[in-house]
Design a protein around this motif. Structure first.
Motif, PDB file in Angstrom:
ATOM      1  N   ILE A  68      10.844  39.419 -36.442  1.00 28.26           N
ATOM      2  CA  ILE A  68      11.515  38.336 -36.996  1.00 28.26           C
ATOM      3  C   ILE A  68      11.695  38.740 -38.520  1.00 28.26           C
ATOM      4  CG2 ILE A  68      10.954  35.939 -38.216  1.00 28.26           C
ATOM      5  CD1 ILE A  68       8.992  35.786 -35.871  1.00 28.26           C
ATOM      6  N   HIS A  98      18.457  43.521 -30.202  1.00 30.24           N
ATOM      7  CA  HIS A  98      19.521  42.501 -29.653  1.00 30.24           C
ATOM      8  C   HIS A  98      19.269  41.279 -30.992  1.00 30.24           C
ATOM      9  CE1 HIS A  98      21.405  40.738 -26.257  1.00 30.24           C
ATOM     10  NE2 HIS A  98      21.542  39.791 -27.038  1.00 30.24           N
ATOM     11  N   VAL A  99      20.378  41.414 -31.697  1.00 23.24           N
ATOM     12  CA  VAL A  99      19.926  40.495 -32.970  1.00 23.24           C
ATOM     13  C   VAL A  99      20.534  39.014 -32.648  1.00 23.24           C
ATOM     14  CG1 VAL A  99      20.865  40.372 -35.392  1.00 23.24           C
ATOM     15  CG2 VAL A  99      20.467  42.483 -34.436  1.00 23.24           C
ATOM     16  N   VAL A 100      19.460  38.025 -33.210  1.00 25.89           N
ATOM     17  CA  VAL A 100      19.998  36.671 -32.798  1.00 25.89           C
ATOM     18  C   VAL A 100      20.167  35.999 -34.270  1.00 25.89           C
ATOM     19  CG1 VAL A 100      19.195  34.621 -31.631  1.00 25.89           C
ATOM     20  CG2 VAL A 100      18.657  36.598 -30.587  1.00 25.89           C
ATOM     21  N   VAL A 101      20.985  35.725 -34.536  1.00 28.49           N
ATOM     22  CA  VAL A 101      21.245  35.110 -35.827  1.00 28.49           C
ATOM     23  C   VAL A 101      21.185  33.373 -36.017  1.00 28.49           C
ATOM     24  CG1 VAL A 101      22.615  35.022 -38.151  1.00 28.49           C
ATOM     25  CG2 VAL A 101      22.608  36.903 -36.817  1.00 28.49           C
ATOM     26  N   GLY A 102      20.081  32.880 -36.425  1.00 29.66           N
ATOM     27  CA  GLY A 102      19.656  31.471 -36.458  1.00 29.66           C
ATOM     28  C   GLY A 102      20.080  30.841 -37.721  1.00 29.66           C
ATOM     29  N   GLU A 103      20.116  29.586 -37.892  1.00 27.84           N
ATOM     30  CA  GLU A 103      20.523  28.948 -39.032  1.00 27.84           C
ATOM     31  C   GLU A 103      19.676  29.264 -40.275  1.00 27.84           C
ATOM     32  OE1 GLU A 103      21.082  24.721 -38.894  1.00 27.84           O
ATOM     33  OE2 GLU A 103      22.621  24.765 -37.698  1.00 27.84           O
ATOM     34  N   ILE A 149       9.359  40.805 -30.403  1.00 32.47           N
ATOM     35  CA  ILE A 149      10.415  40.070 -31.050  1.00 32.47           C
ATOM     36  C   ILE A 149       9.941  40.575 -32.605  1.00 32.47           C
ATOM     37  CG2 ILE A 149      11.103  37.927 -31.788  1.00 32.47           C
ATOM     38  CD1 ILE A 149      10.305  36.921 -29.066  1.00 32.47           C
ATOM     39  N   ARG A 192      16.597  31.752 -39.775  1.00 35.62           N
ATOM     40  CA  ARG A 192      16.024  33.057 -39.529  1.00 35.62           C
ATOM     41  C   ARG A 192      16.755  33.846 -38.720  1.00 35.62           C
ATOM     42  NH1 ARG A 192      10.680  32.500 -41.875  1.00 35.62           N
ATOM     43  NH2 ARG A 192      10.949  34.849 -42.050  1.00 35.62           N
ATOM     44  N   VAL A 232      16.397  36.923 -35.829  1.00 32.11           N
ATOM     45  CA  VAL A 232      15.330  37.383 -35.126  1.00 32.11           C
ATOM     46  C   VAL A 232      16.040  38.696 -34.352  1.00 32.11           C
ATOM     47  CG1 VAL A 232      13.609  35.890 -34.755  1.00 32.11           C
ATOM     48  CG2 VAL A 232      15.218  36.293 -32.971  1.00 32.11           C
TER      49      VAL A 232
END
Lengths: 339, 339, 339, 339
Positions: free
Chosen positions: D4, D29-34, D2, D36, D38
């Motif tokens: 970050i 595989h992009v995961v856009v959090g509030e 992963i 950060r 990752v």
């Protein structure tokens, strides 16, 4: 926050995990890898109970992406905090030096030391009235009488004073003390930290004997969560396996802290090294690494000090130290601008 | 006590040192070696201020020959101390097990766990009402309400209870608690230790996160010096550089403590390892190394525990652990007789 | 050496102990205290087998008064050792900087870095040809080909070179290398140390990952006992329990070593901190604490470095670091003269 | 794996990062959090250079999800490895004990100890011919002559032998030795590990003085990557800050290792504790925690041992230890079945 899923978890169990996460108001985002599946959490994860999550059958481990400290962290408070106490200023480019004897022993002793350290440039007078001693049979400090002496020093020399508070019940005695010190052994005395969070005085929070940087910041968070945001962190060496040094004085912690927090970072080379001969090089190193201030023990007659005399500097040594430390500080000024 | 003299000290300076030592009511005995001179001290050296001695010009270093702990030490108290609390007995060949949830969460929870652990053979019920949590935003315990639940468990099952006290001001609330626990983070909270020295309840003193064996014994000494000699020491793992374990659970500390002190030695495999899977092997190891008792976290529904659920055993696991631990204890019984 | 006698040893057993000691050519000097008896040993105790002594029935413990390191110790060699290698000089007031990439990757890479570091004032070029990597699957260095590139750099820029030797069998390949580096993982590879003791090249001996100061000096002693006294010690951080720093970079070890040994003391802020951002403050701290030199990783394109790129400085950063480090050094120059 | 992403990275820079990752044959595989963003990596990440990734501008940090050890890990080799050497068997439910003197001193000594330990149930004879000593002035072992004595013991008693190899160049001398021991100080001597990977003998790999569990497994991986998969891991205590114990003997590492690796796990209570009195309790604890075998020092006359006599058991003590250890083992047998 990222949840690493155990191998071989069935799809319905994975759905169950996702359902639980949604019930906690975060949106799960499943990433299926060749060997491992992970779930990224989108939303406010501060309310997630990591331990509960870790104990679920579907979960191999949980990794935080954002920091557990909020008020102490630089993330939500990018500018340096400047702490002012009775005229002395620390942080945000301001540098100060707290100096004085380990323990208040008499008015004469304190007056003599205060005259010397003020002349050399110290901005705060330090002196312990309540002493945390490893042995119950050792001198435990002069207590209230010691605090009265500090008040006299304060008036005589116009210097703010810093002194350690060991027990929340003693707080009323510290009215005239400008900076309240929390000793290394009390860094995780949460009852005390909570009480200090209710005061309006600057706190000098010493890093525990083997506390992690994160624990130090979480201890500051306890005070700040209570409403008192004037916290200064103090590096004083940590436990080491080596018997030739008293502590490991890891100066790399100073720039690491600088990146994580906006709070002023003070260094205590006296407790870090435990030997007068080692105090000046450790002080220079701390300043070179970017410390916002120093706390140094000074005594006019170390051989007859009631506690820790072996690490106290003589006034002449302290004066020399102050002059060199000032040159070191000039050499490294504004280091973040370029690098 | 042995004073190692600096090289090249002139005879008159050595005489001066000896004069000072005689003024402290000890008889100096000078041994001149080829390379170093040492001074052996004959008499009661407990009143000698080692720090002051070390800061004298003539002195290279000072080495203690006898131990700094008196009441806690086996030297003056050769027989094992037996601590009894509400029917449970620890030390001197007696073994006990304290078990229950990390935190008191509800009456139902405690009653269910208590029934299970009592059936499996636990002799004391544990449950935290005041919880020292690293984060100020985490569940801090039910407080007084939690203590009331413990009282109900005590009456319902006829089991003594142990619970952690974090603040001397809370002591009046602990009247019905049989054993007062001092948490690892408070091991050197000397104000609290002094107050506990004035109580008449057994104390379960947890070793600090990175406390030395000597510091643990000196913390016990603080309590004992106040008049309360019913202290039990608790090993719960110490800080480690390894990230694959939660703590280093150094079992060799158990027989080392056994040689140094007469106090009962308890082990807490739950906090030592932090993972339910690791608790039984750590418990067996502690018993194999000679522990006088265990403190173990048990929960009927670890996945929903309010704190530390990941390390709690289920009742069936605890029952299995109790049976095997008993066999291990039999295997090593009376080990000092032969070896 | 002082032998502390067990309590209750009968006079004839004490005589037996004294007889054994005399047979080892030292004169026992018995001091009978109120609680403990100690025996001081007069004469050359280097031949005494401490372990054998400790295992005797009469003996509680043995404490050394003099140091176990002889050639490395300042006691018998009060003046600082000055190590010269291809024009670079370290120790006794001389300061030098070794800089270059972690690993030799290509001729182009090395030439570019060498041009930059020479211009900034580095006195030795560093580059690893044999790389000790934690994983067997990671890049292991260019080996002999890498050494050939170092030779070209040496001729092109007239700079001496330092490179790590991992295996005594490779020594013939290092003919053209000026300083042989022993890595932290090999600090107690005694076979290698003995071979290096037979060479006539300066050795840069890195402190082991968790080596004590005494072990570092004993490793130097191995090399020196073989006849090669041109040893430089290198601090590069030691194992820490903290996960926010790579290592503990205990700068107090520098003045402690200065008191114990006459050998030059170098610091490696790159490995100590593991992050480019932390390297300059750590370098300044090491210089402020009295280091005789630095070893720093520099790379023109850290993002594409074959190993440890994350800690390499860019040439511009290195240049800035050199200028500030020089000012720090001036600020603390000759610190022992006054203190 | 992963990745970050740093805060505030622009979309085109994020695309650039993803492009680089695809060039390394993994699918980002992009995961856009509030707070950060990752990037999860799907595919074979063993070829990814973590350091290079970490040094990229877009990257805050990188976290591995799968383990860096492949051959040593249980993930791809779920069944326990059973190591057989000259009739002794370790792992997969088999338990063995290696016993004998620290150092081979004479034929008489070895024959006497071998007779005693064989009678008590030891399955392998241990004896050091090449001794890694902290001081170059201490006894370094009998070398080749010592190995010849071990051969005689082997023939006389029909016991396999284990002995430490310190230098790859000595390997031809070890033809008649059944198990090659790698000492703690050489655990990361990668040149030696690579050579052992080419041999066909079982290796007893001791954990380094302050090695992490992961480093121990990576050292095993070095040997296994070379083709020799008969590796046994040996816990022998790790560096501690406490001066009252020689090492921290963290038994929780045994079940942790059990979860991570299929290799046999041996414990050495002699080096772990350094005192004969502490060896049996530490041995019982190791067995209780699930060790597959023990290595124990035994000497008929510890007071005259050439090295480490203070930690050697007498034959009668060893015999007692063997009987109790066997009972402990029975008490905890098959622990994983239930828990």
């Amino acid at each position: 926050m990222i949840v690493i899923v155990r191998e071989g978890v069935a799809p319905d169990k994975l759905d169950e995990l996702c359902g639980y996460l949604r019930s906690q108001n975060v949106e799960p985002h499943v990433v299926v890898g060749e060997k491992r599946t992970v779930v990224g959490l989108i939303g406010d994860t501060t309310c997630i109970d990591v331990h509960r999550l870790e104990s679920m059958d579907q979960v191999a481990s949980v990794r935080r992406v954002s920091e557990p400290f909020k008020k102490a962290g630089r993330q939500f408070h990018p500018d340096d905090t400047v702490v002012e106490a009775g005229g002395a200023v620390f942080g945000g480019g301001h540098f100060g030096v707290m100096a004085g004897p380990c323990a208040v022993e008499s008015e004469e002793q304190c007056m003599a030391v205060a005259a010397a350290v003020k002349k050399a440039g110290a901005t705060v007078f330090r002196g312990g009235a309540f002493k945390p001693r490893t042995s119950p049979y050792a001198f435990q400090g002069m207590g209230e009488e010691g605090l009265a002496i500090l008040s006299k020093v304060k008036r005589e020399f116009g210097m703010p004073v810093v002194s350690e508070v060991m027990d929340a019940r003693d707080l009323p005695l510290f009215d005239d003390v400008d900076i309240l010190q929390v000793g290394a052994r009390n860094m995780q005395n949460y009852s005390l930290l909570k009480e200090l969070g209710k005061t309006d005085k600057p706190i000098l929070l010493k890093r525990g004997l083997a506390a992690t940087i994160e624990e130090l910041l979480m201890a500051a968070e306890y005070i700040m969560a209570g409403g008192n945001e004037r916290v200064m962190l103090c590096e004083r060496g940590t436990r080491s396996y080596d018997t030739r040094t008293r502590n490991a004085f890891d100066v790399s912690a100073i720039p690491v802290l600088r990146g994580l927090t906006h709070l002023p970072i003070i260094a205590d080379p006296s407790h870090a090294t435990g030997r007068a001969r080692l105090v000046p090089p450790a002080a220079y190193a701390a300043v070179a690494a970017g410390a916002d201030g120093l706390e140094v023990e000074v005594h006019c007659d170390p051989a007859h000090a009631a506690s820790d005399g072996v690490q106290a500097l003589l006034p002449a040594q302290f004066d020399e130290m102050m002059r060199r430390a000032s040159l070191v500080r000039a050499a490294v000024a504004d280091p973040l601008a370029v690098l």
